[in-house]
Design an enzyme around this catalytic site. Structure first.
Site, PDB file in Angstrom:
ATOM      1  N   LYS A   9      28.298  36.871  40.161  1.00 61.76           N
ATOM      2  CA  LYS A   9      28.773  36.665  41.388  1.00 61.76           C
ATOM      3  C   LYS A   9      27.680  36.108  42.300  1.00 61.76           C
ATOM      4  O   LYS A   9      26.560  35.799  42.035  1.00 61.76           O
ATOM      5  CB  LYS A   9      29.402  37.944  41.795  1.00 61.76           C
ATOM      6  CG  LYS A   9      30.487  38.606  40.891  1.00 61.76           C
ATOM      7  CD  LYS A   9      31.035  39.833  41.404  1.00 61.76           C
ATOM      8  CE  LYS A   9      32.046  40.451  40.534  1.00 61.76           C
ATOM      9  NZ  LYS A   9      32.695  41.587  41.236  1.00 61.76           N
ATOM     10  N   TYR A  49      41.962  36.601  40.989  1.00 61.17           N
ATOM     11  CA  TYR A  49      41.956  38.135  41.021  1.00 61.17           C
ATOM     12  C   TYR A  49      43.398  38.557  41.583  1.00 61.17           C
ATOM     13  O   TYR A  49      43.909  39.261  42.437  1.00 61.17           O
ATOM     14  CB  TYR A  49      41.383  38.369  42.538  1.00 61.17           C
ATOM     15  CG  TYR A  49      39.775  38.909  42.039  1.00 61.17           C
ATOM     16  CD1 TYR A  49      39.428  39.947  40.999  1.00 61.17           C
ATOM     17  CD2 TYR A  49      38.814  38.338  42.791  1.00 61.17           C
ATOM     18  CE1 TYR A  49      38.245  40.142  40.622  1.00 61.17           C
ATOM     19  CE2 TYR A  49      37.322  38.776  42.252  1.00 61.17           C
ATOM     20  CZ  TYR A  49      37.328  39.665  41.331  1.00 61.17           C
ATOM     21  OH  TYR A  49      35.860  40.023  41.015  1.00 61.17           O
ATOM     22  N   ASN A 112      28.505  43.650  43.164  1.00 58.97           N
ATOM     23  CA  ASN A 112      27.934  44.313  41.839  1.00 58.97           C
ATOM     24  C   ASN A 112      27.776  43.242  40.789  1.00 58.97           C
ATOM     25  O   ASN A 112      28.054  43.839  39.626  1.00 58.97           O
ATOM     26  CB  ASN A 112      29.170  45.431  41.533  1.00 58.97           C
ATOM     27  CG  ASN A 112      30.350  44.666  41.360  1.00 58.97           C
ATOM     28  OD1 ASN A 112      30.853  43.377  41.284  1.00 58.97           O
ATOM     29  ND2 ASN A 112      31.688  45.212  40.876  1.00 58.97           N
ATOM     30  N   HIS A 115      31.234  40.076  37.028  1.00 58.28           N
ATOM     31  CA  HIS A 115      32.564  39.925  36.465  1.00 58.28           C
ATOM     32  C   HIS A 115      32.798  40.032  35.159  1.00 58.28           C
ATOM     33  O   HIS A 115      32.067  38.985  34.561  1.00 58.28           O
ATOM     34  CB  HIS A 115      33.620  39.076  37.223  1.00 58.28           C
ATOM     35  CG  HIS A 115      35.061  39.132  36.650  1.00 58.28           C
ATOM     36  ND1 HIS A 115      36.084  40.060  37.017  1.00 58.28           N
ATOM     37  CD2 HIS A 115      35.505  38.265  35.740  1.00 58.28           C
ATOM     38  CE1 HIS A 115      36.870  39.789  36.220  1.00 58.28           C
ATOM     39  NE2 HIS A 115      36.688  38.766  35.485  1.00 58.28           N
ATOM     40  N   GLU A 126      42.174  34.451  32.313  1.00 63.51           N
ATOM     41  CA  GLU A 126      40.996  34.068  33.121  1.00 63.51           C
ATOM     42  C   GLU A 126      40.225  32.729  32.612  1.00 63.51           C
ATOM     43  O   GLU A 126      39.902  31.772  33.135  1.00 63.51           O
ATOM     44  CB  GLU A 126      40.028  34.963  33.464  1.00 63.51           C
ATOM     45  CG  GLU A 126      40.645  36.386  34.439  1.00 63.51           C
ATOM     46  CD  GLU A 126      39.710  37.465  34.147  1.00 63.51           C
ATOM     47  OE1 GLU A 126      38.586  37.750  33.548  1.00 63.51           O
ATOM     48  OE2 GLU A 126      40.179  38.615  34.713  1.00 63.51           O
TER      49      GLU A 126
HETATM   50  P1  ADP Z   1      35.925  45.236  37.786  1.00 62.64           P
HETATM   51  O1  ADP Z   1      35.135  44.140  38.431  1.00 62.64           O
HETATM   52  O2  ADP Z   1      35.060  46.041  37.177  1.00 62.64           O
HETATM   53  O3  ADP Z   1      36.891  44.739  36.799  1.00 62.64           O
HETATM   54  P2  ADP Z   1      38.331  45.625  39.453  1.00 62.64           P
HETATM   55  O4  ADP Z   1      38.798  44.457  38.898  1.00 62.64           O
HETATM   56  O5  ADP Z   1      38.885  46.799  39.842  1.00 62.64           O
HETATM   57  O6  ADP Z   1      36.882  45.864  39.031  1.00 62.64           O
HETATM   58  O7  ADP Z   1      38.039  45.221  41.010  1.00 62.64           O
HETATM   59  C1  ADP Z   1      37.389  43.716  41.048  1.00 62.64           C
HETATM   60  C2  ADP Z   1      36.282  43.671  42.028  1.00 62.64           C
HETATM   61  O8  ADP Z   1      36.812  43.917  43.361  1.00 62.64           O
HETATM   62  C3  ADP Z   1      35.246  44.541  41.903  1.00 62.64           C
HETATM   63  O9  ADP Z   1      34.172  44.221  40.789  1.00 62.64           O
HETATM   64  C4  ADP Z   1      34.723  44.996  43.047  1.00 62.64           C
HETATM   65  O10 ADP Z   1      33.635  44.014  43.529  1.00 62.64           O
HETATM   66  C5  ADP Z   1      35.875  44.647  44.030  1.00 62.64           C
HETATM   67  N1  ADP Z   1      36.539  46.065  44.405  1.00 62.64           N
HETATM   68  C6  ADP Z   1      37.007  46.722  43.637  1.00 62.64           C
HETATM   69  N2  ADP Z   1      37.362  47.959  44.360  1.00 62.64           N
HETATM   70  C7  ADP Z   1      37.090  47.636  45.486  1.00 62.64           C
HETATM   71  C8  ADP Z   1      37.144  48.431  46.658  1.00 62.64           C
HETATM   72  N3  ADP Z   1      37.780  49.769  46.648  1.00 62.64           N
HETATM   73  N4  ADP Z   1      36.604  48.091  47.815  1.00 62.64           N
HETATM   74  C9  ADP Z   1      35.997  46.800  47.845  1.00 62.64           C
HETATM   75  N5  ADP Z   1      35.702  46.250  46.926  1.00 62.64           N
HETATM   76  C10 ADP Z   1      36.542  46.544  45.668  1.00 62.64           C
HETATM   77 MG    MG Z   2      38.700  43.830  36.837  1.00 61.74          MG
END
Ligand code: ADP
Ligand code: MG
Length: 132
Positions: A9, A49, A112, A115, A126
């Site tokens: 990211k 997303y 974070n 992805h 994806e």
């Molecule tokens: P992952 O990336 O671990 O698959 P998710 O698919 O649940 O997690 O979420 C996609 C991305 O959206 C996360 O990596 C994070 O950057 C962001 N995200 C997830 N939950 C939140 C939240 N509650 N508030 C803000 N950003 C979030």
């Molecule tokens: Mg995810």
């Protein structure tokens, strides 16, 4: 053999972590099958997303992923989806174990670093979006 979609990211790219992320996957025995550095169009990130469209953080996460260049890759190997998810650590870096990418390099839920596709069906969908 399985492929998963990994994205470094904008925070990871800006901090010079592309090489570190790739190094970890390669050291594990996974192969970088495709790799592209892109300024992602908003529409592409929105379909990426899609599952989060109704979530309150959707607009923020789309804005974030379009805020700078990202490194998009297809990572290949046996059980690549599960292996990469485990190596990434929990979504919220506060919960991510040390030794994982998020546990070692992140503190913010939004920023974070990486992805990774959640399951093989998501990986297939994806990969089709980013490498049509
Ligand atoms: P992952 O990336 O671990 O698959 P998710 O698919 O649940 O997690 O979420 C996609 C991305 O959206 C996360 O990596 C994070 O950057 C962001 N995200 C997830 N939950 C939140 C939240 N509650 N508030 C803000 N950003 C979030
Ligand atoms: Mg995810």
């Amino acid at each position: 053999m399985e492929q998963t979609l990994i994205i470094v990211k904008p925070d990871g790219v800006a901090r010079g972590l592309i090489g570190e992320v790739i190094r970890r996957f390669e050291a594990r025995g996974l192969r970088i099958a495709k790799l592209s550095l892109v300024d992602a169009p908003k529409e592409t990130v929105e379909s990426h997303y899609d599952e989060h469209r109704s979530k309150p953080f959707f607009a923020d996460v789309v804005a974030y992923l379009t805020s700078g260049p990202i490194a998009v890759m297809a990572v290949e190997g046996p059980n690549a989806v599960t292996a990469c998810r485990a190596m990434m650590g929990a979504t919220n870096p506060a919960d991510a174990a040390p030794g994982t990418i998020r546990g070692d390099f992140a503190l913010s839920l939004e920023e974070n670093v990486v992805h990774g596709s959640a399951d093989p069906e998501s990986a297939h969908r994806e990969l089709g979006i980013w490498f049509p």
